[in-house]
Design a protein around this motif. Structure first.
Motif, PDB file in Angstrom:
ATOM      1  N   TYR A   1       0.825  -1.212   0.000  1.00  9.20           N
ATOM      2  CA  TYR A   1       0.000   0.000   0.000  1.00  9.20           C
ATOM      3  C   TYR A   1       0.856   1.259   0.000  1.00  9.20           C
ATOM      4  N   ALA A   2       2.026   1.206   0.612  1.00  9.82           N
ATOM      5  CA  ALA A   2       2.931   2.355   0.582  1.00  9.82           C
ATOM      6  C   ALA A   2       3.367   2.649  -0.847  1.00  9.82           C
ATOM      7  N   GLU A   3       3.600   1.602  -1.614  1.00  8.16           N
ATOM      8  CA  GLU A   3       3.985   1.787  -3.014  1.00  8.16           C
ATOM      9  C   GLU A   3       2.836   2.403  -3.803  1.00  8.16           C
ATOM     10  N   MET A   4       1.629   1.928  -3.600  1.00 14.01           N
ATOM     11  CA  MET A   4       0.470   2.500  -4.293  1.00 14.01           C
ATOM     12  C   MET A   4       0.250   3.951  -3.887  1.00 14.01           C
ATOM     13  N   LEU A   5       0.444   4.249  -2.611  1.00 16.85           N
ATOM     14  CA  LEU A   5       0.272   5.621  -2.132  1.00 16.85           C
ATOM     15  C   LEU A   5       1.182   6.568  -2.890  1.00 16.85           C
ATOM     16  N   ARG A   6       2.424   6.158  -3.123  1.00 12.85           N
ATOM     17  CA  ARG A   6       3.387   7.041  -3.781  1.00 12.85           C
ATOM     18  C   ARG A   6       3.016   7.333  -5.232  1.00 12.85           C
ATOM     19  N   TYR A   7       2.424   6.367  -5.901  1.00 11.25           N
ATOM     20  CA  TYR A   7       2.112   6.539  -7.318  1.00 11.25           C
ATOM     21  C   TYR A   7       0.686   7.014  -7.583  1.00 11.25           C
ATOM     22  N   VAL A   8      -0.237   6.691  -6.674  1.00 14.47           N
ATOM     23  CA  VAL A   8      -1.660   6.864  -6.976  1.00 14.47           C
ATOM     24  C   VAL A   8      -2.377   7.749  -5.967  1.00 14.47           C
ATOM     25  N   GLY A   9      -1.933   7.735  -4.693  1.00 13.86           N
ATOM     26  CA  GLY A   9      -2.669   8.409  -3.633  1.00 13.86           C
ATOM     27  C   GLY A   9      -3.491   7.387  -2.868  1.00 13.86           C
ATOM     28  N   GLY A  10      -4.659   7.789  -2.392  1.00 18.04           N
ATOM     29  CA  GLY A  10      -5.530   6.873  -1.677  1.00 18.04           C
ATOM     30  C   GLY A  10      -6.065   5.790  -2.603  1.00 18.04           C
ATOM     31  N   VAL A  11      -6.245   4.587  -2.080  1.00 18.63           N
ATOM     32  CA  VAL A  11      -6.689   3.450  -2.900  1.00 18.63           C
ATOM     33  C   VAL A  11      -7.699   2.612  -2.121  1.00 18.63           C
ATOM     34  N   PRO A  12      -8.437   1.723  -2.819  1.00 14.55           N
ATOM     35  CA  PRO A  12      -9.276   0.764  -2.097  1.00 14.55           C
ATOM     36  C   PRO A  12      -8.411  -0.143  -1.220  1.00 14.55           C
ATOM     37  N   ILE A  13      -8.874  -0.431  -0.042  1.00 16.64           N
ATOM     38  CA  ILE A  13      -8.106  -1.244   0.897  1.00 16.64           C
ATOM     39  C   ILE A  13      -8.795  -2.597   1.086  1.00 16.64           C
ATOM     40  N   LEU A  14      -8.026  -3.628   0.837  1.00 19.23           N
ATOM     41  CA  LEU A  14      -8.485  -4.992   1.116  1.00 19.23           C
ATOM     42  C   LEU A  14      -7.837  -5.422   2.425  1.00 19.23           C
ATOM     43  N   ASP A  15      -8.619  -5.470   3.481  1.00 11.38           N
ATOM     44  CA  ASP A  15      -8.073  -5.805   4.797  1.00 11.38           C
ATOM     45  C   ASP A  15      -8.390  -7.243   5.193  1.00 11.38           C
ATOM     46  N   HIS A  16      -8.663  -8.075   4.184  1.00 12.91           N
ATOM     47  CA  HIS A  16      -8.947  -9.490   4.422  1.00 12.91           C
ATOM     48  C   HIS A  16      -8.878 -10.199   3.071  1.00 12.91           C
ATOM     49  N   TYR A  17      -8.951 -11.521   3.125  1.00 11.25           N
ATOM     50  CA  TYR A  17      -9.017 -12.319   1.901  1.00 11.25           C
ATOM     51  C   TYR A  17     -10.422 -12.195   1.308  1.00 11.25           C
ATOM     52  N   VAL A  18     -10.501 -11.757   0.045  1.00 12.35           N
ATOM     53  CA  VAL A  18     -11.789 -11.543  -0.606  1.00 12.35           C
ATOM     54  C   VAL A  18     -12.376 -12.884  -1.030  1.00 12.35           C
ATOM     55  N   LYS A  19     -13.556 -13.191  -0.523  1.00  9.64           N
ATOM     56  CA  LYS A  19     -14.176 -14.484  -0.786  1.00  9.64           C
ATOM     57  C   LYS A  19     -15.036 -14.447  -2.060  1.00  9.64           C
ATOM     58  N   GLU A  20     -15.342 -15.635  -2.544  1.00 12.07           N
ATOM     59  CA  GLU A  20     -16.021 -15.783  -3.835  1.00 12.07           C
ATOM     60  C   GLU A  20     -17.364 -15.060  -3.870  1.00 12.07           C
ATOM     61  N   ASP A  21     -18.125 -15.152  -2.787  1.00 11.45           N
ATOM     62  CA  ASP A  21     -19.476 -14.611  -2.804  1.00 11.45           C
ATOM     63  C   ASP A  21     -19.552 -13.194  -2.238  1.00 11.45           C
ATOM     64  N   GLU A  22     -18.405 -12.574  -2.043  1.00  9.86           N
ATOM     65  CA  GLU A  22     -18.394 -11.244  -1.438  1.00  9.86           C
ATOM     66  C   GLU A  22     -18.810 -10.178  -2.446  1.00  9.86           C
ATOM     67  N   VAL A  23     -19.578  -9.225  -2.007  1.00 10.20           N
ATOM     68  CA  VAL A  23     -19.992  -8.120  -2.868  1.00 10.20           C
ATOM     69  C   VAL A  23     -18.754  -7.289  -3.203  1.00 10.20           C
ATOM     70  N   MET A  24     -18.573  -7.035  -4.494  1.00  5.99           N
ATOM     71  CA  MET A  24     -17.383  -6.296  -4.922  1.00  5.99           C
ATOM     72  C   MET A  24     -17.601  -4.796  -4.728  1.00  5.99           C
ATOM     73  N   ASN A  25     -17.569  -4.385  -3.494  1.00  5.18           N
ATOM     74  CA  ASN A  25     -17.752  -2.972  -3.150  1.00  5.18           C
ATOM     75  C   ASN A  25     -16.564  -2.546  -2.301  1.00  5.18           C
ATOM     76  N   PHE A  26     -15.584  -1.954  -2.949  1.00  4.96           N
ATOM     77  CA  PHE A  26     -14.365  -1.529  -2.264  1.00  4.96           C
ATOM     78  C   PHE A  26     -14.084  -0.071  -2.616  1.00  4.96           C
ATOM     79  N   PRO A  27     -14.726   0.853  -1.923  1.00  6.53           N
ATOM     80  CA  PRO A  27     -14.573   2.271  -2.277  1.00  6.53           C
ATOM     81  C   PRO A  27     -13.149   2.756  -2.072  1.00  6.53           C
ATOM     82  N   ARG A  28     -12.802   3.737  -2.842  1.00 11.66           N
ATOM     83  CA  ARG A  28     -11.486   4.349  -2.697  1.00 11.66           C
ATOM     84  C   ARG A  28     -11.387   5.014  -1.338  1.00 11.66           C
ATOM     85  N   ARG A  29     -10.292   4.758  -0.634  1.00 11.75           N
ATOM     86  CA  ARG A  29     -10.063   5.409   0.656  1.00 11.75           C
ATOM     87  C   ARG A  29      -9.353   6.734   0.442  1.00 11.75           C
ATOM     88  N   THR A  30      -9.531   7.640   1.365  1.00 11.59           N
ATOM     89  CA  THR A  30      -8.878   8.941   1.255  1.00 11.59           C
ATOM     90  C   THR A  30      -7.370   8.784   1.439  1.00 11.59           C
TER      91      THR A  30
END
Length: 597
Positions: free
Chosen positions: A177-206
């Motif tokens: 995430y530090a690498e993404m911050l340097r190139y892009v700024g705030g990004v969507p954060i995945l704070d767990h393993y994304v499961k098959e049936d999970e709703v794909m809603n990962f808003p951009r963080r500030t």
């Protein structure tokens, strides 16, 4: 970030088995996981049925960490190793100019000509400095979370070992995430393993949320990490690396581009900066620097590598060891692509098509530390600019960073950069990159290369910088840390009467000299909004041997202007952050476009 692809790929991994054999392997120390990891062919339970199998999962996360040198790889992983079309990030700065006018060259085609966009054709995709959604940061994050969420199944691991491995995994996520911050700024954060049936809603963080998340992960991990790894585990995350990364992130965030009441771009928003100025952000960075320094005073083991004697050759060797060699006392975070230097062969062959600028060469002082004159008369020099009767005349780091007229090539012959060399190729800058490219094959034997993602010299210079900003003037400690870096290569101390602004400029220059081609200069220029550096004229140097062209000792010189970049007349601050590919925005999982794109 292709979230649907991440989920699909992860299901394939779990259903078909995790193959950890690749065309290269990561070996911590000399033989991490042996000479090659075997195919597990296992589902999740099998992958975590033993410590050695689980370690292979974590090793896969390490494998995808950022790496600054262009390396030749194959298969799916090759997409992330083709950075800038086999070029270096410094080619976007005043330090280096690409003249590789071919379809794959990112600096020329996308940046110098202003053709970079959020909707590149397929031929140019991947030749950006950073392509969000196609880099491997989320691959590291994916495997790290697989490990964290399944490591409790490992039957033959102690509690202490488990805590350390989980801390390593959190550090891998934080670094990604530090690498993404340097190139892009705030990004969507995945704070767990994304499961098959999970709703794909990962808003951009500030921007602020992304910074704080990185820092939180590091704070959670640091106490369970070894301060420094032993030889057999060198390359694993450490407490020293964790504290160093935390400091780098907070210094970056406190800098004027992000920490200002004046937006860096008219469309800048809370996803790409703080939107206001707060002096406490500088203090937060200073506190992180002090945390590192306090820990170092307790645990020791890290120090600048020093020359064995007070000679130019010994000082250059010490500097080379500091960035090139694995282990040692200076590298805080080391990333690896291969145990073999041969993966750089394509990079070696491309270096004639790009080179350091004369502007960069002129930054390096004389051997005693006196500034090289800005008005040096190249056509009628009163003294030799590179080699005199007694040998090299400039800062030892120059000869390790830049191939100069009279320098040796990577194969032990004289570099073909002067006009009457039999293999001279016109159209370059008159110099080539030397850092990471040793002069003799024998110099590379038994020295597996690494990427020094973070090393102690950067911490020294960053701490000097932040003390100057917080205190409003350079302090005794600020001078001391800069002067220690200079003393390693025999330079005299900085003048002791510098103003805050003068000291900042001295530190930024020292960072360019010490950390050239280590992907520091680009981020230094953007975080300080250095429009002047992006718009200035860049120069090359033509040289001709005046004696034996096969073994030259004397040269004539002619300074010339390099081809202007579009930026010189049409600079736009949108270039500070990378565009988000349209396909990522259009997936509507939550990522938004960056300002100006």
């Amino acid at each position: 970030m292709k979230l649907h692809k991440i989920t699909t790929n992860l299901l394939v991994v779990l259903s078909l088995g995790l193959s950890l054999t690749s065309c290269y392997d990561i070996r911590f120390g000399d033989d991490f996981l042996g000479t090659g990891a075997e195919n597990s062919g296992a589902v999740t339970d099998s992958m975590f049925s033993s410590k050695i199998n689980a370690d292979k999962v974590l090793t896969q996360a390490y494998k995808y960490l950022p790496y600054g040198l262009p390396v030749k790889m194959s298969g799916e992983d090759a997409r992330a190793y083709d950075k800038l079309g086999m070029n270096v990030l410094e080619a976007l700065t005043d330090l280096h100019q690409s003249t590789r006018d071919n379809q794959m060259d990112g600096p020329v085609n996308l940046y110098y000509r202003g053709a970079l966009s959020a909707n590149l054709n397929e031929a140019n995709q991947g030749h950006e400095a950073y392509r969000f959604g196609s880099e491997l940061d989320y691959s590291t994050i994916r495997y790290a979370w697989i490990y964290i969420e399944n490591c409790h199944k490992i039957p033959d691991i102690t509690d202490m070992e488990l805590r350390e491995r989980v801390a390593e995994a959190k550090m891998l996520v934080a670094l990604s995430y530090a690498e993404m911050l340097r190139y892009v700024g705030g990004v969507p954060i995945l704070d767990h393993y994304v499961k098959e049936d999970e709703v794909m809603n990962f808003p951009r963080r500030t921007f602020a949320e992304t910074v704080d998340y990185i820092v939180r992960l590091i704070d959670e991990a640091k106490g369970d990490l070894k301060w420094k790894q032993d030889e057999n585990n060198d390359g694993r995350m450490t407490m020293a690396g964790a504290l160093g990364l935390k400091f780098r992130v907070l210094l970056f965030a406190a800098s004027p581009m992000f920490n200002s009441a004046t937006p860096w771009h008219p469309a800048a928003d809370r996803y790409t900066c703080y939107t206001d100025y707060d002096a406490s952000r500088w203090q937060r960075a200073a506190d992180a620097g002090k945390e590192f320094m306090d820990a170092l005073s307790i645990y020791g083991q890290y120090e600048l590598i020093q020359p064995v004697e007070s000679t130019h050759a010994a000082r250059r060797t010490a500097f080379q060891k500091a960035y090139y060699d694995r282990g040692g006392s200076e590298v805080l975070i080391s990333t690896r692509r291969s145990f073999e230097v041969s993966v750089l062969n394509d990079f070696f062959s491309q270096r004639n098509y790009s080179g350091p600028t004369l502007n960069y060469v002129n930054m390096f002082p004389w051997e005693n530390g006196d500034d090289f004159p800005s008005d040096f008369d190249w056509e009628n020099p009163s003294t030799q600019p590179f080699y005199g009767p007694n040998g090299p005349t400039r800062d030892p780091r120059l000869y390790e960073t830049v191939t100069l007229p009279g320098s040796l090539y990577f194969d032990g012959t004289y570099a073909p950069i002067y006009t009457n060399h039999q293999f001279f190729r016109p159209g370059g800058t008159g110099f080539t990159m030397k850092k990471f490219i040793l002069e003799q094959n024998a110099d590379r034997n038994g020295r597996p290369i690494q990427w020094p993602y973070l090393r102690l010299a950067e911490i020294w210079l960053s701490y000097a910088e932040v003390l100057n900003e917080v205190k409003g003037a350079p302090t005794t400690d600020a001078y001391r840390y800069v002067n220690e870096v200079r003393a390693r290569v025999g330079l005299k101390p900085l003048a002791d009467n510098l103003t805050k602004d003068q000291f900042r400029e001295a530190v930024l220059r020292e960072r360019a000299l010490e950390l050239g081609f280590e992907e520091v200069r680009w981020f230094d220029l953007i975080r300080y909004n250095r429009v002047d550096e992006f718009r200035k004229e860049l120069y090359g140097l033509q040289s001709t041997a005046l004696d034996n062209p096969k073994q030259p000792t004397k040269f004539s010189y002619k300074k010339y202007r390099l081809q202007d970049r579009l930026w010189k007349e049409h600079w736009d601050s949108k270039w500070y952050l990378s565009p988000i590919p349209f396909e990522e925005v259009n997936k509507e999982y939550g990522m938004t476009q960056n300002p100006g794109w």
